[in-house]
Scaffold this motif. Structure first.
Motif, PDB file in Angstrom:
ATOM      1  N   ARG A 247       0.761  -1.731  -0.152  1.00 48.94           N
ATOM      2  CA  ARG A 247      -0.295   0.502  -0.208  1.00 48.94           C
ATOM      3  C   ARG A 247       0.682   0.475  -0.287  1.00 48.94           C
ATOM      4  O   ARG A 247       2.105   1.182   0.525  1.00 48.94           O
ATOM      5  N   ALA A 248       0.466   2.173  -0.573  1.00 48.51           N
ATOM      6  CA  ALA A 248       1.422   3.298  -1.150  1.00 48.51           C
ATOM      7  C   ALA A 248       1.463   4.252   0.985  1.00 48.51           C
ATOM      8  O   ALA A 248       2.078   4.548   0.867  1.00 48.51           O
ATOM      9  N   GLU A 249       0.534   3.822   2.085  1.00 50.03           N
ATOM     10  CA  GLU A 249       1.052   4.562   3.613  1.00 50.03           C
ATOM     11  C   GLU A 249       1.254   3.357   3.673  1.00 50.03           C
ATOM     12  O   GLU A 249       1.766   3.968   4.895  1.00 50.03           O
ATOM     13  N   LEU A 250       2.306   2.277   3.208  1.00 54.27           N
ATOM     14  CA  LEU A 250       3.047   1.427   4.325  1.00 54.27           C
ATOM     15  C   LEU A 250       4.455   2.072   3.037  1.00 54.27           C
ATOM     16  O   LEU A 250       5.629   1.395   3.611  1.00 54.27           O
ATOM     17  N   SER A 251       4.683   2.927   2.566  1.00 52.11           N
ATOM     18  CA  SER A 251       5.207   3.670   1.938  1.00 52.11           C
ATOM     19  C   SER A 251       5.865   4.049   2.407  1.00 52.11           C
ATOM     20  O   SER A 251       5.297   5.075   2.614  1.00 52.11           O
ATOM     21  N   ASN A 252       7.276   4.596   3.221  1.00 51.35           N
ATOM     22  CA  ASN A 252       7.690   5.643   3.453  1.00 51.35           C
ATOM     23  C   ASN A 252       9.413   5.677   3.335  1.00 51.35           C
ATOM     24  O   ASN A 252       9.922   4.279   2.933  1.00 51.35           O
ATOM     25  N   GLY A 253       9.976   6.747   3.697  1.00 49.98           N
ATOM     26  CA  GLY A 253      11.780   6.605   3.607  1.00 49.98           C
ATOM     27  C   GLY A 253      12.646   5.656   4.543  1.00 49.98           C
ATOM     28  O   GLY A 253      13.571   5.304   4.814  1.00 49.98           O
ATOM     29  N   TRP A 254      11.380   4.746   5.514  1.00 50.80           N
ATOM     30  CA  TRP A 254      12.538   3.572   6.109  1.00 50.80           C
ATOM     31  C   TRP A 254      12.780   2.473   5.881  1.00 50.80           C
ATOM     32  O   TRP A 254      13.521   2.264   6.137  1.00 50.80           O
ATOM     33  N   THR A 255      11.965   2.084   5.273  1.00 49.13           N
ATOM     34  CA  THR A 255      11.525   0.880   3.972  1.00 49.13           C
ATOM     35  C   THR A 255      11.368   0.669   3.207  1.00 49.13           C
ATOM     36  O   THR A 255      10.972   1.578   2.193  1.00 49.13           O
ATOM     37  N   THR A 256      11.893  -0.824   2.488  1.00 53.52           N
ATOM     38  CA  THR A 256      11.602  -0.666   0.909  1.00 53.52           C
ATOM     39  C   THR A 256      10.770  -1.921   1.014  1.00 53.52           C
ATOM     40  O   THR A 256      11.178  -2.939   1.279  1.00 53.52           O
ATOM     41  N   ALA A 257       9.650  -1.820  -0.159  1.00 49.77           N
ATOM     42  CA  ALA A 257       8.705  -2.730  -0.448  1.00 49.77           C
ATOM     43  C   ALA A 257       9.066  -3.389  -1.543  1.00 49.77           C
ATOM     44  O   ALA A 257       9.257  -2.967  -2.705  1.00 49.77           O
ATOM     45  N   VAL A 258       9.254  -4.953  -1.460  1.00 48.93           N
ATOM     46  CA  VAL A 258       9.674  -5.824  -3.247  1.00 48.93           C
ATOM     47  C   VAL A 258       8.428  -6.352  -2.918  1.00 48.93           C
ATOM     48  O   VAL A 258       8.314  -7.441  -2.344  1.00 48.93           O
ATOM     49  N   PRO A 259       7.510  -6.682  -4.428  1.00 50.25           N
ATOM     50  CA  PRO A 259       6.833  -7.620  -4.190  1.00 50.25           C
ATOM     51  C   PRO A 259       6.659  -9.018  -3.940  1.00 50.25           C
ATOM     52  O   PRO A 259       7.688  -9.510  -4.706  1.00 50.25           O
ATOM     53  N   VAL A 260       5.676  -9.604  -3.580  1.00 47.71           N
ATOM     54  CA  VAL A 260       6.017 -10.959  -3.859  1.00 47.71           C
ATOM     55  C   VAL A 260       5.471 -11.693  -5.111  1.00 47.71           C
ATOM     56  O   VAL A 260       4.179 -11.497  -5.625  1.00 47.71           O
ATOM     57  N   THR A 261       6.394 -12.249  -5.786  1.00 49.87           N
ATOM     58  CA  THR A 261       5.613 -12.454  -7.152  1.00 49.87           C
ATOM     59  C   THR A 261       4.961 -14.312  -7.200  1.00 49.87           C
ATOM     60  O   THR A 261       3.897 -14.434  -8.224  1.00 49.87           O
TER      61      THR A 261
END
Length: 291
Positions: A247-261
């Motif tokens: 989610r956009a609200e969990l995208s922040n400067g602290w972490t990186t989100a890599v999609p599960v394929t």
């Protein structure tokens, strides 16, 4: 002889608290009455259910607990369902939500000026029980699922469910992690990574094991709390990885989100409600569904 629900309730309380005196205080009985309840149940079943020093369930008691806890919950749910039918509805609406289902946008949709609205954040497994037993009129609960599959929720009674959202999932990691630049990840490739077991603020590791068919995904850290922000800080600090909705609200400067394929998985949120709803609760349910 049919087992007396009052005796079962006493047995469950003593087993949970590991104390006759604490169970007596919680249930409003004398300690002598609690001892008599346990003795009567043991005599009825012809087996010792509790050890005394220390207090705890015997193997037979453990098996009885597996039956007693859901039975008592269903009895409470039945009472609550009938009470909803015979009690005049109020204008108050109580909503129970699991942490990742508690989207600010979603909750704002259900609130209206003049509506008495109470929100309680609860562990995932408690949301269904809260609605079934009348502690909440509505429940928002989340979990991992295959695309378009319903959530596997505890059987606590006839609770209608409505799908609210279905989102892709991602592995959250520190920005400097070696895999942070990948366009996608297979969960199986991360089975031996360091994980945070956050049962209510991320996808539980038990669900990842089931999805991949692996006994790996061992926790480097256990986080049994409901504060999502704190979990993100733990991930950013390198304490372990976590799977959350992308989610956009969990995208922040602290972490990186890599999609599960792989495997194909989604984070699903569902609305639960009692079969009988007050006009105010029905309006809130419609707003949550439309939102």
């Amino acid at each position: 002889m049919l087992m007396d629900p009052h005796l079962l309730r006493t047995f469950v309380a003593v087993s949970r608290l590991c104390s006759f005196s604490e169970a007596a205080a919680e249930l409003g009985y004398t300690q002598s009455a609690v001892s008599q309840h346990i003795a009567a149940l043991e005599q009825d079943l012809g087996a010792a259910l509790l050890t005394r020093r220390p207090v705890g369930p015997t193997p037979v008691g453990e098996r009885l607990l597996e039956h007693a806890v859901p039975l008592l919950l269903r009895l409470d749910a039945a009472r609550s369902d009938i009470e909803r039918l015979v009690t005049a509805p109020s204008g108050e609406v109580a909503l129970a939500v699991s942490p990742l289902a508690a989207s600010l946008e979603r909750l704002s949709a259900a609130w209206r000026p003049g509506r008495a609205f109470t929100v309680s954040v609860r562990p995932r497994l408690e949301v269904s029980a809260a609605v079934a037993t009348g502690q909440a009129d509505l429940g928002l609960v989340d979990g991992l699922a295959a695309p378009d599959d319903p959530l596997n929720l505890p059987d606590v009674g006839p609770l209608p469910t409505i799908a609210i959202t279905q989102e892709p999932v991602a592995v959250l990691m520190p920005p400097g992690h070696p895999l942070a630049g990948r366009p996608g990840l297979r969960l199986a490739d991360l089975a031996e990574a360091r994980w945070i077991d956050a049962t209510d603020t991320a996808v539980p590791l038990e669900a990842l094991r089931a999805a991949v068919g692996s006994e790996s995904f061992r926790p480097a850290l256990r986080y049994p709390c409901t504060d999502v922000l704190c979990l993100l800080r733990l991930v950013a600090g390198g304490h372990g990885l976590a799977v959350l909705p992308h989610r956009a609200e969990l995208s922040n400067g602290w972490t990186t989100a890599v999609p599960v394929t792989e495997p194909p998985l989604v984070h699903r949120t569902e609305l639960l409600h009692a079969a009988t709803l007050s006009p105010a609760a029905r309006a809130a349910a419609e707003a949550l569904t439309d939102g």
